[in-house]
Design a protein around this motif. Structure first.
Motif, mmCIF file in Angstrom:
data_model
loop_
_atom_site.group_PDB
_atom_site.id
_atom_site.type_symbol
_atom_site.label_atom_id
_atom_site.label_comp_id
_atom_site.label_asym_id
_atom_site.label_seq_id
_atom_site.Cartn_x
_atom_site.Cartn_y
_atom_site.Cartn_z
ATOM 1 N N ARG A 154 0.869 -1.179 0.000
ATOM 2 C CA ARG A 154 0.000 0.000 0.000
ATOM 3 C C ARG A 154 0.902 1.224 0.000
ATOM 4 N NH1 ARG A 154 -3.274 -1.689 5.216
ATOM 5 N NH2 ARG A 154 -1.091 -2.052 5.777
ATOM 6 N N GLY B 60 1.785 5.236 -0.633
ATOM 7 C CA GLY B 60 1.418 6.639 -0.731
ATOM 8 C C GLY B 60 2.479 7.374 -1.537
ATOM 9 N N SER C 108 -2.096 5.328 -3.332
ATOM 10 C CA SER C 108 -2.820 6.508 -2.880
ATOM 11 C C SER C 108 -1.979 7.726 -3.227
ATOM 12 C CB SER C 108 -3.057 6.452 -1.365
ATOM 13 O OG SER C 108 -3.636 7.659 -0.892
ATOM 14 N N THR D 112 -0.040 12.043 3.097
ATOM 15 C CA THR D 112 0.456 10.672 2.983
ATOM 16 C C THR D 112 1.025 10.183 4.307
ATOM 17 O OG1 THR D 112 0.929 10.953 0.627
ATOM 18 C CG2 THR D 112 2.112 9.215 1.772
ATOM 19 N N LEU E 210 -1.340 2.670 5.034
ATOM 20 C CA LEU E 210 -0.231 2.605 4.081
ATOM 21 C C LEU E 210 0.927 1.812 4.670
ATOM 22 C CD1 LEU E 210 -0.126 6.342 2.902
ATOM 23 C CD2 LEU E 210 -1.092 4.406 1.647
#
Length: 319
Positions: free
Chosen positions: A95, A97, A126, A133, A143
């Motif tokens: 995940r 950012g 993302s 973030t 994240l």
């Protein structure tokens, strides 16, 4: 046998141009780098550097070895990643950012790179500015890795539990409307730009404060005609003749017609790009991903003419 760690260090020394600079990037001492290079010379039986009190200059043998070492290390990374994919967990969800310009101009190149398919990573992305973030990392689960930038010593902060890994630098450049009649890559002093209309960051942000201090130190007091934190909007307004702007090179990868890039030795500033990682998420696959990211950022073609020797002649300011 040649130590692969020594080959990685050799690549960084030739990239950085000195033992000390390579040490800073790799997290070693300059003495440790020197010892590694001496060991590599013993293992290979060739002289790799001409050493003096002030500098180290790669020999032709070092240049040749560096070229082949890069391929060897890439093949080893692919081998390790392929082996990891045959493990109990063949893919790892990551995940990620990432800030907008890195997502626009670097991430697609990574996804098109044949090495990407060897990593065994299932990506969830993302796209947001660094402060947002980092919140995804703070909240404990949204994240795994955040790719952020910092301009100088600006106010970006993150938890001490995160590990910071330097990825590369994104240099700022001064751009002007081509309609003003100044040639591409013309060298100018910052003070000469004071009477020109400028498009600058919104006041009060950490990046704006760093840029304001830099401009003041250069005796540059811009006549502001627009505030914009969107570099693409700034470039389009500059292209239309509204004013000069200071934009990072990543934004110049989609450079509109009608702008020229200046060489202003007084203004050397960069966005320092980092990966912030949660330690328990830092697997071999994630490490290979960050290395691929750094290689892609470094190896992307220059966005404009004149971003080579002339642009690098003076050190960047990290205020």
């Amino acid at each position: 046998m040649v130590n692969l760690l020594h080959l990685r260090t050799l690549l960084e020394v030739t990239r950085q141009g000195s033992f000390a600079a390579a040490a800073a990037q790799l997290g070693y001492t300059a003495s440790a780098v020197s010892q590694q290079m001496a060991a590599l010379e013993r293992d290979t039986g060739v002289e790799l550097f001409h050493r003096s009190a002030r500098s180290v200059v790669p020999t032709e043998a070092a240049t040749t070895m560096t070229r082949h070492a890069a391929k060897v290390l890439t093949d080893v990374e692919a081998l390790l990643a392929a082996a990891s994919r045959t493990h109990d967990s063949p893919t790892q969800e990551l995940r990620l950012g990432i800030f907008p310009s890195l997502a626009t101009y670097v991430l697609p190149d990574i996804l098109r790179n044949p090495r990407w398919n060897t990593l065994g990573i299932e990506l969830r992305v993302s796209v947001a500015e660094p402060a947002q973030t980092i919140q995804g990392l703070r909240s404990g689960g949204e994240l795994d890795v955040a790719l952020v930038y910092q301009v100088g010593q600006s106010g970006l902060a993150w938890p001490h539990s995160l590990e910071r890994q330097w990825i590369g630098d994104d240099d700022f450049r001064v751009v002007l409307p081509a309609s003003w009649g100044i040639r591409e890559d013309a060298e100018m002093q910052a003070a000469q730009l004071s009477d020109m209309p400028w498009i600058i960051h919104h006041p009060g942000t950490s990046d704006a404060l760093v840029i304001e201090r830099l401009f003041a130190s250069c005796n540059l007091h811009p006549r502001v005609v627009a505030y914009s934190d969107d570099f693409h909007a700034s470039l389009e307004m500059a292209s239309a003749g509204l004013g000069a702007a200071l934009v990072p090179e990543l934004a110049l990868r989609r450079r509109p017609p009608g702008v020229v890039v200046l060489d202003v030795p007084d203004i050397r500033l960069a966005r320092n790009v980092f990966a912030l990682l949660i330690n328990e998420k830092r697997t071999a696959q994630v490490q290979l991903f960050t290395e691929l990211l750094a290689d892609t950022l470094r190896g992307a073609p220059a966005p404009v003419s004149g971003t080579g020797a002339a642009a690098k002649a003076a050190p960047k300011r990290r205020m």
